[in-house]
Design an enzyme around this catalytic site. Structure first.
Site, PDB file in Angstrom:
ATOM      1  N   TYR A   1     -36.219 -10.210   6.514  1.00 15.45           N
ATOM      2  CA  TYR A   1     -36.657 -10.831   5.271  1.00 15.45           C
ATOM      3  C   TYR A   1     -36.704 -12.355   5.370  1.00 15.45           C
ATOM      4  O   TYR A   1     -37.459 -12.998   4.660  1.00 15.45           O
ATOM      5  CB  TYR A   1     -35.708 -10.449   4.126  1.00 15.45           C
ATOM      6  CG  TYR A   1     -35.997  -9.110   3.503  1.00 15.45           C
ATOM      7  CD1 TYR A   1     -35.838  -7.938   4.229  1.00 15.45           C
ATOM      8  CD2 TYR A   1     -36.416  -9.015   2.176  1.00 15.45           C
ATOM      9  CE1 TYR A   1     -36.082  -6.710   3.662  1.00 15.45           C
ATOM     10  CE2 TYR A   1     -36.668  -7.786   1.599  1.00 15.45           C
ATOM     11  CZ  TYR A   1     -36.504  -6.634   2.347  1.00 15.45           C
ATOM     12  OH  TYR A   1     -36.755  -5.415   1.773  1.00 15.45           O
TER      13      TYR A   1
ATOM     14  N   LYS B   1     -29.744   0.238  14.727  1.00 20.01           N
ATOM     15  CA  LYS B   1     -30.694   0.808  15.698  1.00 20.01           C
ATOM     16  C   LYS B   1     -30.320   0.239  17.062  1.00 20.01           C
ATOM     17  O   LYS B   1     -31.120  -0.439  17.733  1.00 20.01           O
ATOM     18  CB  LYS B   1     -32.130   0.448  15.266  1.00 20.01           C
ATOM     19  CG  LYS B   1     -33.225   1.157  16.048  1.00 20.01           C
ATOM     20  CD  LYS B   1     -33.348   2.630  15.719  1.00 20.01           C
ATOM     21  CE  LYS B   1     -34.379   3.288  16.632  1.00 20.01           C
ATOM     22  NZ  LYS B   1     -34.355   4.763  16.530  1.00 20.01           N
TER      23      LYS B   1
ATOM     24  N   ASP C   1     -32.405   6.117  11.907  1.00 20.72           N
ATOM     25  CA  ASP C   1     -33.288   7.274  11.721  1.00 20.72           C
ATOM     26  C   ASP C   1     -32.460   8.527  11.428  1.00 20.72           C
ATOM     27  O   ASP C   1     -32.801   9.338  10.565  1.00 20.72           O
ATOM     28  CB  ASP C   1     -34.229   7.482  12.932  1.00 20.72           C
ATOM     29  CG  ASP C   1     -33.536   7.339  14.280  1.00 20.72           C
ATOM     30  OD1 ASP C   1     -32.336   6.984  14.307  1.00 20.72           O
ATOM     31  OD2 ASP C   1     -34.193   7.588  15.311  1.00 20.72           O
TER      32      ASP C   1
ATOM     33  N   ASP D   1     -32.700  -1.721   2.429  1.00 16.89           N
ATOM     34  CA  ASP D   1     -33.769  -1.610   1.430  1.00 16.89           C
ATOM     35  C   ASP D   1     -34.312  -0.183   1.420  1.00 16.89           C
ATOM     36  O   ASP D   1     -34.440   0.449   0.363  1.00 16.89           O
ATOM     37  CB  ASP D   1     -34.894  -2.600   1.768  1.00 16.89           C
ATOM     38  CG  ASP D   1     -36.041  -2.495   0.791  1.00 16.89           C
ATOM     39  OD1 ASP D   1     -35.779  -2.418  -0.427  1.00 16.89           O
ATOM     40  OD2 ASP D   1     -37.210  -2.472   1.238  1.00 16.89           O
TER      41      ASP D   1
ATOM     42  N   ASP E   1     -33.369   3.164  -1.440  1.00 17.63           N
ATOM     43  CA  ASP E   1     -34.359   3.905  -2.233  1.00 17.63           C
ATOM     44  C   ASP E   1     -34.181   5.405  -2.018  1.00 17.63           C
ATOM     45  O   ASP E   1     -34.256   6.197  -2.956  1.00 17.63           O
ATOM     46  CB  ASP E   1     -35.794   3.512  -1.840  1.00 17.63           C
ATOM     47  CG  ASP E   1     -36.356   2.427  -2.752  1.00 17.63           C
ATOM     48  OD1 ASP E   1     -35.551   1.641  -3.287  1.00 17.63           O
ATOM     49  OD2 ASP E   1     -37.597   2.373  -2.923  1.00 17.63           O
TER      50      ASP E   1
HETATM   51  C1  IPM Z   1     -35.189  -4.325  -3.606  1.00 14.38           C
HETATM   52  C2  IPM Z   1     -36.657  -4.591  -3.651  1.00 14.38           C
HETATM   53  C3  IPM Z   1     -36.942  -5.966  -3.053  1.00 14.38           C
HETATM   54  C4  IPM Z   1     -36.440  -5.955  -1.623  1.00 14.38           C
HETATM   55  C5  IPM Z   1     -38.418  -6.387  -3.120  1.00 14.38           C
HETATM   56  C6  IPM Z   1     -38.926  -6.387  -4.550  1.00 14.38           C
HETATM   57  C7  IPM Z   1     -38.653  -7.724  -2.477  1.00 14.38           C
HETATM   58  O1  IPM Z   1     -37.365  -3.588  -2.983  1.00 14.38           O
HETATM   59  O2  IPM Z   1     -34.425  -5.092  -4.218  1.00 14.38           O
HETATM   60  O3  IPM Z   1     -34.797  -3.351  -2.974  1.00 14.38           O
HETATM   61  O4  IPM Z   1     -37.158  -5.517  -0.720  1.00 14.38           O
HETATM   62  O5  IPM Z   1     -35.313  -6.391  -1.410  1.00 14.38           O
HETATM   63 MG    MG Z   2     -36.158  -1.982  -2.333  1.00  9.39          MG
END
Ligand code: IPM
Ligand code: MG
Length: 384
Positions: A168, A217, A249, A273, A277
């Site tokens: 990032y 990894k 993975d 990240d 999710d």
């Molecule tokens: C998160 C989001 C952010 C990230 C995006 C919106 C830049 O996906 O907070 O997980 O990738 O960190």
């Molecule tokens: Mg995210």
């Protein structure tokens, strides 16, 4: 450790037989874009109720970030807004961003887009430790996409994501190399960045089930090999904590095969990240996942793990629970108000037990409510 800035304690008073210190909480709010303003409004409603019940004063200062800041100032985060956030005790954020590819906010250089504001505030406030708890409420097991036999007794994990390094924030550019357009992103970590997030992960594990699974990894990446080495070094100071290494993975697979095995997952920015999710989705809805982003002090920024969901903005259907639970994390981590945080969590639990659901977590036989009503129901159930 630094004390919370600007926080003043007034004389002790008694609320329902409990001695509490009436506190002033200086909170910067960032409603942001899409559903952000609606969900932050509900979280503030719940915080105000906590203030009434427990005798604290919430002072809010609102700043712009993301698309709404681009509209007003031409940039996703102004220096003034960042300075205002820095001066607060804690920041409560909704979400930023719009429809990528279908919005004026994205017809500009990447560093001027809404998400650049989020990255700038994370870096500007040095919020390197992102805590994302993923917990399956029993009431939501029907909304969980996994089979019952995989869910078993449920799961309760925390993802500890490094937030200010890695891909990032490494150098990136696009250029012509021998007539071929070539894009470069750099994945960079130094040992200090790894050590400080590892320490946070082990500290949290000590208060939980004393297990850290460090995800990397290391079979391919140098940054992961350094990660593993430093994490092992930190682990020596925590003999009670069991450390396991897992390749990313494999971790993605294990999350949907045996989620109950995870207590604390420690990982770098990009892996965190993606895995957060995935972890959020198996709790039933990404609308349930809170998060805290912390620096070395008690200062923190608190936000739901989900995005701005522009497609459902302004319709009073978004789930405010992730933001409300983020406000609970704020009370716990930035203000040491554990009892108040627990009161919010209990109120959320009670509303779910009573059968109230927003659309994203709705199942047959439940009562469907909108964003505002969900906030009202939770606020009403805050008791001392
Ligand atoms: C998160 C989001 C952010 C990230 C995006 C919106 C830049 O996906 O907070 O997980 O990738 O960190
Ligand atoms: Mg995210």
């Amino acid at each position: 450790m630094m004390s919370v800035r600007g926080r003043s304690r007034r004389p002790t008073l008694c609320v329902q037989n409990r001695e509490v210190n009436d506190m002033n909480l200086n909170i910067v709010t960032i409603p942001g874009d899409g559903i952000g303003p609606e969900i932050v409004r509900e979280a503030c409603k719940v915080l105000d109720r906590v203030g009434q019940v427990y005798g604290h004063t919430m002072n809010y200062t609102e700043i712009l970030m993301g698309g709404c800041s681009i509209d007003k100032y031409g940039v996703p985060l102004t220096d003034e807004a960042l300075a205002t956030a820095k001066a607060a005790d804690a920041v409560l954020l909704g979400a930023v961003g719009g429809n990528v590819g279908n919005s004026r906010w994205y017809d500009v250089a990447p560093n001027l887009r809404p998400e650049a504001g989020l990255l700038a505030i994370r870096k500007g406030l040095n919020l390197f430790a992102n805590i994302r708890p993923a917990y399956l409420y029993k009431e939501l097991s029907d909304a969980c996409p996994l089979k019952k036999k995989i869910i078993g007794d449920g799961f309760d994990m925390v993802i500890m994501r490094e937030l200010t390094g890695g891909l990032y924030f490494g150098d990136r550019y696009t250029k012509e190399v021998g007539g071929v357009t070539t894009a470069v992103d750099t994945l960079i970590y130094n040992e200090d960045e790894i050590r400080r997030i590892a320490v946070k992960a082990f500290d949290i594990a000590m208060k939980r089930r004393k297990s850290v699974i460090s995800v990397d990894k290391a079979n391919v990446l140098d940054s992961s090999r350094l990660w593993r080495k430093v994490v092992e070094d930190v682990a020596k100071d925590y003999p009670e904590v069991k450390l396991t290494h897992m390749l990313v993975d494999n971790c993605a697979m294990q999350l949907v095969m045996n989620p109950g095995q995870f207590d604390v997952i420690l990982t770098e920015n990009m892996f965190g990240d993606i895995l957060s999710d995935e972890a959020s989705m198996i709790t039933g809805s990404i609308g349930m996942l809170s998060s805290a982003s912390l620096n070395e002090t008690k200062f923190g920024m608190y936000e739901p793990s989900h995005g701005s969901a522009p497609d459902i903005a302004g319709q009073d259907i978004a789930n405010p629970i992730a933001t409300i639970l983020s406000a609970a994390m704020m009370l716990r981590y930035s203000f040491d108000l554990d009892m108040e945080a627990a009161a919010i969590e209990a109120a959320v639990q009670q509303v779910l037990t009573e059968g109230y659901r927003t659309g994203d977590i709705y199942s047959d036989g439940c009562m469907k409510v909108g964003t505002t009503q969900m906030g009202d129901l939770i606020a009403e159930r805050i008791i001392a």
